[in-house]
Enzyme design. Structure first.
Site, PDB file in Angstrom:
ATOM      1  N   ASP A  63       0.771 -25.566  16.381  1.00  0.00           N
ATOM      2  CA  ASP A  63       0.729 -24.750  15.430  1.00  0.00           C
ATOM      3  C   ASP A  63       2.559 -23.865  16.212  1.00  0.00           C
ATOM      4  OD1 ASP A  63       0.989 -22.694  13.316  1.00  0.00           O
ATOM      5  OD2 ASP A  63      -0.760 -21.075  14.388  1.00  0.00           O
TER       6      ASP A  63
ATOM      7  N   GLY B 166      -2.760  -8.488  17.563  1.00  0.00           N
ATOM      8  CA  GLY B 166      -3.800  -9.630  16.275  1.00  0.00           C
ATOM      9  C   GLY B 166      -5.156  -9.598  16.484  1.00  0.00           C
TER      10      GLY B 166
END
Length: 834
Positions: free
Chosen positions: A690, A548
């Site tokens: 998160d 990522g």
């Protein structure tokens, strides 16, 4: 822009986002049509679920026999991977009753060559609508890669037709526009024909060679271990693979050429191969790849030889390093290792090439003496200089205006947030309408949603991307209410450390993901300690793939040699000393600003203190030189979301589909470990912000460790609500107070844990609240605030015990103080019997 292609990105079940007809992202000028009734039924009114104008696009119907002359065309501006389409007729509040009972689709990647879509059985006609108001969704099997798409109603002249449409998919980041390859061949296996042709190839076929098209090698579907079986299609044996026999290739290899949209910097190629050696099929023995950057092919190719496996017959991806070659086309020669060679998917990982005067490769010596001397016109030069100076002044003025607006906006945001924190202890005075979907009211957590649509699990994104303070303004007005004031004041004066929102140190992770938010008191205690991790030699890291990226950094999957010598004594690893260890490397980009570098070093300091069996461990760092790196654990089974989505619960369905399973006992073990890791974080007053299955990694024997870089992966971009010019929010996992008031606490982490538990018990087959758009999810938080028993809860998963669903509901309690702590959640799960 870095382009990270992994197979799961293009899996049809994931790439299903609306592309902007209903949301408004597709502009009116990008929608055209062959004809229209009137200005009020023009192409721009053909948007799904909208009734502007006269309610739809309606073509002029003539008496000509050609029933496919009319079309509605959509220009997506760039290549997209399209997996699903939706259609609707013209209802116009009951005035209209026109719809298309059948239609066809044609598509184009360049606007000149149009290809008719066909399903996997070769059928072109798609069944449309049966009334003027219901939305009918149809999967495109196979999916298509296109920039331009045309909807063509099949007109039988028995009725007028009108259409509203939507396209679902995601951007085609691979950049591949076509591949040329030999046609697949026929295998006779025990008197059974196995057809290994590329049956969905959309290019040309001449002399057993496929040219200028895309097909099964790019459809996002990887073949099964047994090539005679297929996924879910009612098709012939061998359908998932394109295969060739060495008897037809005297040279000993199959050559495939790949054409891309622009020059790119290629890092890896992934080839999904069958390896059923008992049927004389193996992965390729060697691959040789040539690169074309301009008009000529480079003379020096790269060569790679994978390990030939005669033990494990499973199909697998073979990763080939392309060593950052710059190219707009790649030609690869795959050499046979056995009689047959079969591929089902080929993907590439690349950067878009960036050229400038310092980076562009030299094509030869510059000649300065060959050109004749020209007299310079001084007047033209003065005019040119004057224009450039004027342009510079205009740009400076624009920059000053932009900076002034940003400063003013920040001041307004601070004032707005101060009002929210100090005064929003109120209820909503104006009641908003109850959510209604498909004419059914939802008033409880167990409400069932009915739909006439053929496919319901789509993930729509809201058309407007706004900041939380602006989202609140879209809800009914806030007014003072005495019955709420007492509760809110008590909360503000509670003094509990993990509710100290005002003292949160908020670090934005370099990869785009939020690192753990830490109370300032804890941060002060950390600041006096040295980083308890060692410097690791960079040359011992071997790149495997990119996981990522974010604004200031990237996350790479690497192999680290000799990492065992750098780990703490309390770290348990089952990797022997002479084996490389799989690690994740967070890397800060060299052009990162001073604040990003400071945050990166703070993140290292924080991560170095986290030592728990269920939290990803920081193993080592590379901070003596740029780029700064932190090296963390990585679990061999990847993240929990993808792991569970590839499995099924134990039962009859799994037995019939021959799918890998996860038992209820193991699911319970997974949930307990996540609760244990969060219990540890909450004991340190750390707020994750998160928590989700995408941020939990899976190791051997269902070991779970909580991480924090899920946001940085393109695969999960649809899980975040994008705020224009700012960060992104995982609103489907966030508590109502986090969305409306900006409060992130341990109690909001408990809310996210309840959603994560729901994901786990549904095997991550759909997003939370998949039936709601992002805007509707935010509106639902208003129902939690009003607390009038009209809020929508996630439903109980089929395999979820009542006691566990009761625990989920307690995590979503409206009052944060009444939610259980992670200590209580962990204790409850340990006491539960599975």
């Amino acid at each position: 822009m870095m382009i990270n292609i992994i197979t799961d990105i293009c899996v049809v079940g994931v790439c299903r986002f609306p592309l902007g007809m209903s949301g408004g992202q597709i502009q009116d000028e990008d929608i055209s049509a062959s004809s229209q009734w009137s200005d009020s039924t023009a192409a721009k009114y053909g948007r799904l679920d909208f009734e502007d104008g006269d309610g739809a696009w309606c073509p002029v119907i003539t008496d000509e026999p050609d029933s496919l002359k009319e079309f509605l065309q959509i220009d997506l501006r760039s290549l997209h991977f399209i997996t699903l389409v939706g259609t609707q007729g013209r209802h116009a509040g009951g005035i209209g009753n026109e719809f298309a009972q059948m239609y066809k689709i044609t598509y184009s990647r360049d606007g000149s060559r149009w290809v008719p879509w066909k399903n996997r059985q070769g059928k072109e006609v798609i069944e449309g609508n049966r009334n003027a108001y219901d939305i009918v969704l149809k999967d495109l099997e196979p999916p298509i890669v296109a920039r331009f798409v045309r909807f063509m109603p099949v007109i039988d002249h028995s009725m007028n037709v009108c259409m509203r449409v939507e396209l679902y998919g995601c951007e085609w980041l691979d950049g591949l526009v076509s591949y040329n390859a030999p046609a697949g061949q026929l295998m006779i296996l025990h008197d059974m024909p196995v057809y290994l042709n590329d049956s969905v190839y959309d290019g040309a076929m001449a002399y057993s060679v496929m040219t200028e098209g895309l097909g099964q090698l790019t459809d996002g579907m990887s073949g099964l271990d047994d090539f005679t079986q297929s996924h879910v299609y009612n098709v012939w044996p061998g359908y998932d693979y394109v295969g060739w026999t060495n008897e037809s290739f005297p040279s000993g290899f199959v050559e495939i050429m790949f054409e891309f949209d622009r020059t790119r910097n290629f890092t890896t190629m992934k080839v999904h191969c069958n390896n059923m050696f008992s049927k004389w099929v193996k992965t390729f023995q060697k691959v040789v790849c040539y690169f074309r950057s301009e008009s000529d092919w480079e003379t020096t190719p790269i060569s790679f030889s994978p390990v030939v496996d005669d033990v494990n017959p499973s199909a697998r991806f073979v990763t080939v390093s392309l060593h950052n070659h710059m190219a707009s086309a790649i030609k690869c020669q795959y050499h046979f290792a056995d009689v047959w060679m079969m591929f089902s998917e080929i993907t590439f990982q690349s950067d878009t090439a960036m050229y400038n005067t310092t980076l562009a490769p030299s094509k030869g010596p510059t000649r300065t003496g060959d050109n004749p001397t020209h007299k310079v016109d001084d007047s033209n030069t003065r005019i040119l200089i004057g224009c450039l100076v004027a342009i510079i002044f205009i740009l400076v003025a624009i920059i000053i205006i932009i900076l002034w607006r940003q400063v003013w906006q920040k001041l307004l945001e601070k004032a707005s947030r101060r009002m929210l924190d100090d005064e929003l202890t109120a209820s909503l005075s104006i009641q908003s309408e109850t959510f209604t979907y498909n004419n059914n009211n939802h008033s409880s957590a167990t409400s069932e949603q009915e739909s006439n649509s053929t496919y319901e699990r789509i993930f729509p994104l809201g058309p407007d991307y706004q900041e939380p303070s602006r989202l609140i303004r879209k809800l009914p007005e806030f007014t003072k209410a005495s019955d709420e004031a007492g509760e809110s004041t008590a909360s503000a004066q509670d003094g509990v450390p993990h509710y100290a929102e005002a003292d949160i140190v908020n670090l934005q992770g370099v990869t785009g993901g939020n690192t753990y938010a830490v109370p300032a008191l804890t941060m002060d205690l950390l600041s006096g300690k040295d980083v308890a991790v060692e410097e690791f030699p960079r040359q011992l890291l071997t790149f495997k793939e990119k996981l990522g990226e974010g604004q200031f950094g990237e996350v790479h999957l690497c192999e680290a040699e000799g990492m065992q010598d750098f780990m703490d004594e309390d770290f348990i690893s089952d990797i022997s000393e002479n084996q490389p260890m799989l690690v994740a490397v967070k890397m800060l980009r060299a052009d990162a600003n001073k604040n990003a570098r400071s945050d990166f070093l703070k993140e290292i300091k924080i991560m170095s203190r986290l030592k728990d069996p269920n939290i990803i461990r920081l193993l080592a760092v590379c901070i003596c030189s740029d780029p700064l790196c932190m090296i963390t654990e990585y679990m061999e089974n990847g993240d929990l979301n993808q792991f569970l989505s590839r499995h099924e619960p134990e039962g009859q369905i799994a037995l019939l589909s021959n799918a890998p399973t996860v038992s209820c006992r193991n699911l319970h073990y997974i949930a307990t470990q996540i609760a244990s890791g969060m219990k540890y974080l909450s004991s340190l007053n750390f707020v994750h912000r998160d928590l989700a299955t995408r941020n939990c990694l899976v190791g051997k024997k269902f070991t779970i460790k909580i991480a924090d870089f899920g946001m940085s992966r393109n695969l999960y971009s649809g899980d975040y609500y994008r705020i224009q010019g700012r960060a992104v929010l995982p609103i489907r996992w966030m508590s109502w107070e986090s969305i409306l008031l900006g409060k992130f606490t341990t109690a909001s982490d408990v809310w996210a844990y309840g959603v994560t538990l729901w994901e786990t018990l549904t095997f991550c087959k759909e997003q939370p609240y998949s039936q709601l758009s992002d805007e509707q999810v935010i509106e639902n938080t208003g129902e939690f605030f009003r607390d009038q028993k009209r809020q929508i809860y996630l439903p109980q998963p089929p395999i979820c015990p009542d006691s566990v669903y009761k625990l989920m509901l307690s995590c979503w309690h409206r009052n944060a103080k009444e939610r259980p702590s992670f200590q209580e959640i962990h204790r409850i799960l340990l006491e539960c019997q599975v």
